[in-house]
Design an enzyme around this catalytic site. Structure first.
Site, PDB file in Angstrom:
ATOM      1  N   HIS A 123       0.831  -1.211   0.000  1.00 16.94           N
ATOM      2  CA  HIS A 123       0.000   0.000   0.000  1.00 16.94           C
ATOM      3  C   HIS A 123       0.861   1.254   0.000  1.00 16.94           C
ATOM      4  O   HIS A 123       0.663   2.169  -0.807  1.00 16.94           O
ATOM      5  CB  HIS A 123      -0.923  -0.030   1.235  1.00 16.94           C
ATOM      6  CG  HIS A 123      -1.774   1.186   1.358  1.00 16.94           C
ATOM      7  ND1 HIS A 123      -1.408   2.267   2.130  1.00 16.94           N
ATOM      8  CD2 HIS A 123      -2.939   1.526   0.759  1.00 16.94           C
ATOM      9  CE1 HIS A 123      -2.334   3.190   2.027  1.00 16.94           C
ATOM     10  NE2 HIS A 123      -3.273   2.772   1.206  1.00 16.94           N
ATOM     11  N   ARG A 285     -12.441   0.705 -11.687  1.00 18.36           N
ATOM     12  CA  ARG A 285     -12.511  -0.658 -11.168  1.00 18.36           C
ATOM     13  C   ARG A 285     -13.504  -0.737 -10.010  1.00 18.36           C
ATOM     14  O   ARG A 285     -13.484   0.116  -9.120  1.00 18.36           O
ATOM     15  CB  ARG A 285     -11.123  -1.087 -10.682  1.00 18.36           C
ATOM     16  CG  ARG A 285     -11.113  -2.484 -10.111  1.00 18.36           C
ATOM     17  CD  ARG A 285      -9.729  -2.913  -9.714  1.00 18.36           C
ATOM     18  NE  ARG A 285      -9.300  -2.280  -8.482  1.00 18.36           N
ATOM     19  CZ  ARG A 285      -8.102  -2.470  -7.943  1.00 18.36           C
ATOM     20  NH1 ARG A 285      -7.228  -3.231  -8.556  1.00 18.36           N
ATOM     21  NH2 ARG A 285      -7.778  -1.888  -6.818  1.00 18.36           N
ATOM     22  N   GLU A 413      -5.453 -11.040 -13.409  1.00 22.87           N
ATOM     23  CA  GLU A 413      -4.506 -10.976 -12.295  1.00 22.87           C
ATOM     24  C   GLU A 413      -4.471 -12.264 -11.482  1.00 22.87           C
ATOM     25  O   GLU A 413      -3.754 -12.369 -10.500  1.00 22.87           O
ATOM     26  CB  GLU A 413      -4.788  -9.752 -11.408  1.00 22.87           C
ATOM     27  CG  GLU A 413      -6.208  -9.614 -10.929  1.00 22.87           C
ATOM     28  CD  GLU A 413      -6.457  -8.350 -10.118  1.00 22.87           C
ATOM     29  OE1 GLU A 413      -5.503  -7.676  -9.697  1.00 22.87           O
ATOM     30  OE2 GLU A 413      -7.631  -8.035  -9.869  1.00 22.87           O
ATOM     31  N   GLY A 434      -3.276  -7.093 -14.281  1.00 19.18           N
ATOM     32  CA  GLY A 434      -2.956  -6.646 -12.923  1.00 19.18           C
ATOM     33  C   GLY A 434      -1.734  -7.439 -12.477  1.00 19.18           C
ATOM     34  O   GLY A 434      -1.833  -8.456 -11.795  1.00 19.18           O
ATOM     35  N   THR A 435      -0.582  -6.966 -12.883  1.00 23.46           N
ATOM     36  CA  THR A 435       0.622  -7.783 -12.691  1.00 23.46           C
ATOM     37  C   THR A 435       1.127  -7.756 -11.245  1.00 23.46           C
ATOM     38  O   THR A 435       2.013  -8.541 -10.908  1.00 23.46           O
ATOM     39  CB  THR A 435       1.729  -7.328 -13.657  1.00 23.46           C
ATOM     40  OG1 THR A 435       1.771  -5.900 -13.656  1.00 23.46           O
ATOM     41  CG2 THR A 435       1.458  -7.833 -15.054  1.00 23.46           C
ATOM     42  N   ASN A 436       0.543  -6.901 -10.406  1.00 23.45           N
ATOM     43  CA  ASN A 436       0.929  -6.976  -8.980  1.00 23.45           C
ATOM     44  C   ASN A 436       0.390  -8.284  -8.401  1.00 23.45           C
ATOM     45  O   ASN A 436       1.127  -9.085  -7.819  1.00 23.45           O
ATOM     46  CB  ASN A 436       0.332  -5.808  -8.184  1.00 23.45           C
ATOM     47  CG  ASN A 436       0.726  -4.466  -8.735  1.00 23.45           C
ATOM     48  OD1 ASN A 436       1.763  -4.339  -9.370  1.00 23.45           O
ATOM     49  ND2 ASN A 436      -0.080  -3.448  -8.488  1.00 23.45           N
ATOM     50  N   ASP A 437      -0.910  -8.489  -8.576  1.00 23.19           N
ATOM     51  CA  ASP A 437      -1.497  -9.726  -8.061  1.00 23.19           C
ATOM     52  C   ASP A 437      -1.040 -10.935  -8.878  1.00 23.19           C
ATOM     53  O   ASP A 437      -0.822 -12.008  -8.323  1.00 23.19           O
ATOM     54  CB  ASP A 437      -3.029  -9.630  -8.070  1.00 23.19           C
ATOM     55  CG  ASP A 437      -3.549  -8.994  -6.798  1.00 23.19           C
ATOM     56  OD1 ASP A 437      -3.135  -9.433  -5.709  1.00 23.19           O
ATOM     57  OD2 ASP A 437      -4.335  -8.045  -6.878  1.00 23.19           O
ATOM     58  N   CYS A 499      -2.038  -2.551 -15.881  1.00 25.52           N
ATOM     59  CA  CYS A 499      -2.180  -1.493 -14.876  1.00 25.52           C
ATOM     60  C   CYS A 499      -1.439  -1.839 -13.586  1.00 25.52           C
ATOM     61  O   CYS A 499      -1.501  -1.100 -12.621  1.00 25.52           O
ATOM     62  CB  CYS A 499      -3.643  -1.179 -14.611  1.00 25.52           C
ATOM     63  SG  CYS A 499      -4.549  -2.568 -13.910  1.00 25.52           S
TER      64      CYS A 499
HETATM   65  C1  PEP Z   1      -2.650  -5.418  -9.692  1.00 24.83           C
HETATM   66  O1  PEP Z   1      -2.948  -6.370  -8.980  1.00 24.83           O
HETATM   67  O2  PEP Z   1      -1.702  -5.423 -10.500  1.00 24.83           O
HETATM   68  C2  PEP Z   1      -3.428  -4.165  -9.613  1.00 24.83           C
HETATM   69  C3  PEP Z   1      -3.201  -3.180 -10.444  1.00 24.83           C
HETATM   70  O3  PEP Z   1      -4.356  -4.044  -8.631  1.00 24.83           O
HETATM   71  P1  PEP Z   1      -4.024  -3.776  -7.081  1.00 24.83           P
HETATM   72  O4  PEP Z   1      -2.593  -3.355  -6.995  1.00 24.83           O
HETATM   73  O5  PEP Z   1      -4.956  -2.707  -6.643  1.00 24.83           O
HETATM   74  O6  PEP Z   1      -4.307  -5.103  -6.465  1.00 24.83           O
HETATM   75 MG    MG Z   2      -4.869  -6.464  -8.057  1.00 22.22          MG
END
Ligand code: PEP
Ligand code: MG
Length: 542
Positions: A123, A285, A413, A434-437, A499
């Site tokens: 975060h 989203r 994601e 959503g490449t973070n997840d 994203c």
């Molecule tokens: C992700 O998961 O890449 C994403 C953009 O969403 P968040 O970071 O809010 O989970």
């Molecule tokens: Mg995500």
């Protein structure tokens, strides 16, 4: 000639040398573009430390370079103390174990943020980058005692009000006050970026969830919003009680009552964003985080809230306990919220469409909303939420006699979504990676708890790069490629973007260009980096 070396140069110098050499006919525009190191652009957009003061400063420890720039200020340990100190004219560094959406106001007020936990997509890191604020996260060698307001680094103990300095570009924590110098943006930089725009094929959007960030991103050249997260808006003072009433509701009727209160707020959020973006595309989203993030966590806070909203302490404590999740990223979140509580998605879809109707009427702008459903793994769950969304949109349009296009798409994601992207594309008009997840779930690395491990992995040469910073092209990248191909098989014109935070990282942008995405979306301050990187990708891969 026996040897050559690249002359070391600061970012303003690199830009000036490249533009002057092009002007003198020594190199062409493409060579000029390739001579700028995209990561150096940070120096042009954020304050940096004064060179001589930095050389004399004592480096205490290192964390993750979560958000670039330099900051110096007095330590405060809670968001509210940080805010109060800023009102008193102080410059503040907010020090937390980790941050949550509740800390947002303190983060806005602070010069910089230091956290003990969390990786590059925690975060603190994501929000700080969004605001262009310096942040060092996952600094595992610090001890933060929020209760006693004490920060321990090695044998140094800092109390509230003591000075520290942060270098968010290197991830360094420095002792005391270190002078910063403001960023220097020259006309030469504008020239290089406009040459880059002529060459690049990837569009560059931004991740923004308020009009201020959206406007900033447009100034930096953003061509749309690729991700508007809707969770931060829920924390504002007037709304959080209604959000909590919604979460604590025992039945649908009570939940709907609370959501009715939130609808006009959400509508005005989206109007502000549409207005800031003009006719540029905006992807909004639906609510993603687990609901316990909106509830208090400590006993004292639960008692306080129980008085405030007049709910018996025992009931509130029980509900908080019920909602608690050990791994908050894989439980009751994403589209699972909309499947189980469709009324939340209904409220958000209504707000998105009503805001578009009003901005179209008031400003004459041709707004085409893009509604994005998060954390989808199954075609059937996407279909379920899409049905909810379409029902509301059709009804609202019929009520007011409006008719215009809108898109419903999804984030890719979850690995299963990538593996079955041909199925998912039957329902989705666009994919946003959503490449973070996707990184978290492909590696099985929690994005909030593995900063320390990844640091060791890099030291041992197991990883060349932090996969949360630069996309793992071999593994996560294979899933992206597969989803692109499968998605296009079903829907040849499917819109494809990214994203996750990788959308603002040069090597990942090169990858996105090669696999044929149409746009990258990144935090506002990374938009110029992305524009340059996208042009470099074209030149490099020709
Ligand atoms: C992700 O998961 O890449 C994403 C953009 O969403 P968040 O970071 O809010 O989970
Ligand atoms: Mg995500």
């Amino acid at each position: 000639m026996l040897q050559t070396r690249s002359g070391k140069r600061t970012a303003p110098a690199a830009v000036k040398i490249a533009v002057d050499m092009e002007g003198e006919g020594l190199i062409d525009k493409e060579a000029a573009i390739m001579r700028i190191e995209p990561a150096q652009i940070d120096q042009l957009l954020h304050p940096m430390f004064d060179g001589s003061e930095l050389a004399a400063a004592e480096k205490l420890t290192k964390g993750l370079p979560a958000s670039p720039g330099a900051a110096t200020g007095k330590i405060y340990f809670t968001a509210s103390d940080a805010e109060a100190a800023v009102v008193n004219g102080e410059k503040v560094i907010l020090v937390r174990l980790e941050t949550s959406p509740e800390d947002l106001a303190g983060m806005v007020a602070a010069e910089g943020i230091l956290t003990a936990r969390g990786g590059m997509t925690s975060h603190a890191a994501v929000v700080a980058r969004g605001m262009g604020k310096c942040c060092v996260s996952g600094c595992s060698e610090i001890k933060v005692d929020e209760g006693n307001k004490e920060l321990t680094i090695g044998n140094h103990v800092f109390k509230e009000g003591d000075y520290i300095s942060l270098d968010g570009t290197a991830g360094d924590v420095l002792k005391g006050k270190v002078k910063t110098v403001p960023p220097e943006l020259s006309g030469d930089f504008g020239k290089i970026i406009s040459w880059a725009d002529e060459i690049r094929t990837l569009k560059v959007r931004t991740n923004a969830d308020n009009p201020r960030d959206a406007k900033q991103a447009v100034e930096f050249g953003a061509e749309g919003i690729g991700l508007c997260r809707t969770e931060h808006m829920f924390f504002e003072e007037e709304r959080i009680p209604a959000v909590r009433r919604m979460i604590l509701a025992d039945n649908e009727e009570e939940r709907r009552e609370a959501l009715k209160f939130l609808l006009p707020y959400q509508k005005s959020d989206f109007k502000g964003i549409y207005e800031a973006m003009g006719e540029r595309p905006v992807t909004i989203r639906l609510l993603d985080p687990p609901l316990h993030e909106f509830l208090p966590h400590t006993d004292v806070e639960i008692r306080e809230l129980s008085k405030q909203i007049n709910v018996p302490y025992e009931n509130l404590a029980k509900k908080t306990e019920e909602l608690h999740e050990f791994n908050p990223m894989l439980g009751h979140r994403g589209c699972r919220l909309a499947v189980t509580y469709p009324e939340i998605a209904e409220m958000q879809a209504e707000a998105i469409i009503r805001a578009a109707i009003e901005v179209r009427a008031e400003k004459g702008l041709d707004i085409i909303p893009e509604i994005m459903i998060p954390l989808v793994g199954l075609r059937t769950e996407l279909a379920d939420v899409k049905k909810t969304v379409i029902k509301v949109v059709d009804q609202v349009m019929a009520d007011v006699g409006a008719k215009f296009d809108y898109l419903v798409g999804t984030m890719i994601e979850i690995p299963r979504a990538a593996l079955t992207a041909d199925e998912i594309a039957k329902e989705a008009e666009f994919f946003s990676f959503g490449t973070n997840d996707l990184t978290q779930m492909t590696f099985g690395f929690s994005r909030d708890d593995t900063g320390k491990i990844i640091k060791e992995y890099r030291e041992k040469g197991i990883f060349d790069d932090d996969p949360f910073q630069s996309i793992d092209q071999v593994g996560v990248g294979k899933l992206v490629e597969m989803a692109v191909e499968l998605g296009r098989q079903t829907r040849p014109n499917i819109k494809l973007g990214i994203c996750g935070e990788h959308g603002g990282e040069p090597k990942s942008i090169d990858f996105c260009h090669r696999v044929g995405l149409q746009y990258v979306s990144c935090s506002p301050f990374r938009v110029p980096i992305a524009r340059l990187s996208a042009a470099q990708a074209v030149i490099r891969n020709r």
